[in-house]
Design a protein around this motif. Structure first.
Motif, PDB file in Angstrom:
ATOM      1  N   VAL A  62      57.361 -41.394  37.761  1.00 25.19           N
ATOM      2  CA  VAL A  62      57.546 -40.285  36.826  1.00 25.19           C
ATOM      3  C   VAL A  62      57.500 -40.789  35.388  1.00 25.19           C
ATOM      4  O   VAL A  62      56.805 -40.223  34.529  1.00 25.19           O
ATOM      5  N   LEU A  63      58.210 -41.864  35.113  1.00 25.52           N
ATOM      6  CA  LEU A  63      58.227 -42.419  33.757  1.00 25.52           C
ATOM      7  C   LEU A  63      56.843 -42.916  33.343  1.00 25.52           C
ATOM      8  O   LEU A  63      56.441 -42.746  32.188  1.00 25.52           O
ATOM      9  N   ALA A  64      56.104 -43.504  34.276  1.00 25.82           N
ATOM     10  CA  ALA A  64      54.743 -43.964  33.974  1.00 25.82           C
ATOM     11  C   ALA A  64      53.839 -42.776  33.651  1.00 25.82           C
ATOM     12  O   ALA A  64      53.031 -42.840  32.709  1.00 25.82           O
ATOM     13  N   ALA A  65      53.979 -41.667  34.382  1.00 21.56           N
ATOM     14  CA  ALA A  65      53.173 -40.481  34.121  1.00 21.56           C
ATOM     15  C   ALA A  65      53.514 -39.876  32.763  1.00 21.56           C
ATOM     16  O   ALA A  65      52.614 -39.451  32.021  1.00 21.56           O
ATOM     17  N   VAL A  66      54.780 -39.861  32.416  1.00 25.42           N
ATOM     18  CA  VAL A  66      55.199 -39.344  31.106  1.00 25.42           C
ATOM     19  C   VAL A  66      54.612 -40.211  30.001  1.00 25.42           C
ATOM     20  O   VAL A  66      54.088 -39.707  29.002  1.00 25.42           O
ATOM     21  N   GLU A  67      54.683 -41.511  30.175  1.00 27.07           N
ATOM     22  CA  GLU A  67      54.153 -42.432  29.168  1.00 27.07           C
ATOM     23  C   GLU A  67      52.637 -42.284  29.013  1.00 27.07           C
ATOM     24  O   GLU A  67      52.113 -42.299  27.901  1.00 27.07           O
ATOM     25  N   GLU A  68      51.927 -42.090  30.119  1.00 30.22           N
ATOM     26  CA  GLU A  68      50.478 -41.937  30.081  1.00 30.22           C
ATOM     27  C   GLU A  68      50.044 -40.672  29.348  1.00 30.22           C
ATOM     28  O   GLU A  68      48.980 -40.630  28.736  1.00 30.22           O
ATOM     29  N   THR A  69      50.858 -39.631  29.397  1.00 28.58           N
ATOM     30  CA  THR A  69      50.485 -38.355  28.775  1.00 28.58           C
ATOM     31  C   THR A  69      51.184 -38.114  27.444  1.00 28.58           C
ATOM     32  O   THR A  69      51.002 -37.058  26.839  1.00 28.58           O
ATOM     33  N   ARG A  70      51.957 -39.080  26.986  1.00 30.66           N
ATOM     34  CA  ARG A  70      52.718 -38.912  25.736  1.00 30.66           C
ATOM     35  C   ARG A  70      51.794 -38.589  24.552  1.00 30.66           C
ATOM     36  O   ARG A  70      52.068 -37.684  23.767  1.00 30.66           O
ATOM     37  N   ALA A  71      50.710 -39.314  24.396  1.00 31.52           N
ATOM     38  CA  ALA A  71      49.799 -39.086  23.265  1.00 31.52           C
ATOM     39  C   ALA A  71      49.178 -37.696  23.330  1.00 31.52           C
ATOM     40  O   ALA A  71      48.997 -37.044  22.301  1.00 31.52           O
ATOM     41  N   GLN A  72      48.868 -37.237  24.513  1.00 28.02           N
ATOM     42  CA  GLN A  72      48.263 -35.915  24.682  1.00 28.02           C
ATOM     43  C   GLN A  72      49.276 -34.810  24.364  1.00 28.02           C
ATOM     44  O   GLN A  72      48.926 -33.779  23.794  1.00 28.02           O
ATOM     45  N   ALA A  73      50.541 -35.025  24.723  1.00 25.44           N
ATOM     46  CA  ALA A  73      51.573 -34.009  24.531  1.00 25.44           C
ATOM     47  C   ALA A  73      52.170 -34.025  23.127  1.00 25.44           C
ATOM     48  O   ALA A  73      52.788 -33.039  22.709  1.00 25.44           O
ATOM     49  N   ALA A  74      51.992 -35.101  22.370  1.00 28.98           N
ATOM     50  CA  ALA A  74      52.630 -35.251  21.061  1.00 28.98           C
ATOM     51  C   ALA A  74      52.331 -34.093  20.108  1.00 28.98           C
ATOM     52  O   ALA A  74      53.268 -33.568  19.480  1.00 28.98           O
ATOM     53  N   PRO A  75      51.096 -33.645  19.936  1.00 24.69           N
ATOM     54  CA  PRO A  75      50.852 -32.532  19.001  1.00 24.69           C
ATOM     55  C   PRO A  75      51.589 -31.248  19.387  1.00 24.69           C
ATOM     56  O   PRO A  75      52.112 -30.536  18.526  1.00 24.69           O
ATOM     57  N   LEU A  77      54.413 -31.066  21.174  1.00 21.16           N
ATOM     58  CA  LEU A  77      55.853 -31.285  20.953  1.00 21.16           C
ATOM     59  C   LEU A  77      56.196 -31.227  19.469  1.00 21.16           C
ATOM     60  O   LEU A  77      57.230 -30.672  19.093  1.00 21.16           O
ATOM     61  N   ASP A  78      55.319 -31.776  18.614  1.00 18.07           N
ATOM     62  CA  ASP A  78      55.547 -31.690  17.168  1.00 18.07           C
ATOM     63  C   ASP A  78      55.536 -30.236  16.697  1.00 18.07           C
ATOM     64  O   ASP A  78      56.365 -29.836  15.890  1.00 18.07           O
ATOM     65  N   TYR A  79      54.603 -29.467  17.214  1.00 16.94           N
ATOM     66  CA  TYR A  79      54.516 -28.056  16.854  1.00 16.94           C
ATOM     67  C   TYR A  79      55.780 -27.291  17.284  1.00 16.94           C
ATOM     68  O   TYR A  79      56.267 -26.423  16.557  1.00 16.94           O
ATOM     69  N   LEU A  80      56.319 -27.629  18.447  1.00 15.71           N
ATOM     70  CA  LEU A  80      57.474 -26.903  18.980  1.00 15.71           C
ATOM     71  C   LEU A  80      58.808 -27.311  18.364  1.00 15.71           C
ATOM     72  O   LEU A  80      59.795 -26.618  18.551  1.00 15.71           O
ATOM     73  N   LYS A  81      58.863 -28.404  17.623  1.00 17.61           N
ATOM     74  CA  LYS A  81      60.132 -28.898  17.081  1.00 17.61           C
ATOM     75  C   LYS A  81      60.846 -27.853  16.224  1.00 17.61           C
ATOM     76  O   LYS A  81      62.054 -27.714  16.307  1.00 17.61           O
TER      77      LYS A  81
END
Length: 83
Positions: A62-75, A77-81
């Motif tokens: 699970v942690l590896a999958a989160v880390e692999e998709t972190r760059a894709q999800a960053a925009p 997550l930034d928008y939702l802050k």
């Protein structure tokens, strides 16, 4: 309201009098059982079931999958802050 069926194969309650014909026509795929134009259930042939039990992902996976998709999800997550 339109109900989405989870299979492309359908049969009526009347057709279930001869279930082998329903299985043969479905070709090993699940069949939606219809009554008065509404889905009342599904008939699932044995060959359409899983060969083995599904397994849970380990915490490391699970942690590896989160880390692999972190760059894709960053925009996103930034928008939702500030929402």
């Amino acid at each position: 309201m339109v109900t989405r069926l989870h299979t492309r194969n359908i049969c009526t309650m009347t057709e279930l009098r001869e279930p082998q014909k329903v299985f043969d026509r479905a070709g090993g795929e699940p069949v939606a059982i219809m009554k008065n134009s509404k889905c009342v259930g599904y008939l699932v042939p044995e060959e359409a079931t899983l060969d083995s039990e599904p397994r849970y992902a380990s915490m490391d996976e699970v942690l590896a999958a989160v880390e692999e998709t972190r760059a894709q999800a960053a925009p996103v997550l930034d928008y939702l802050k500030d929402k």
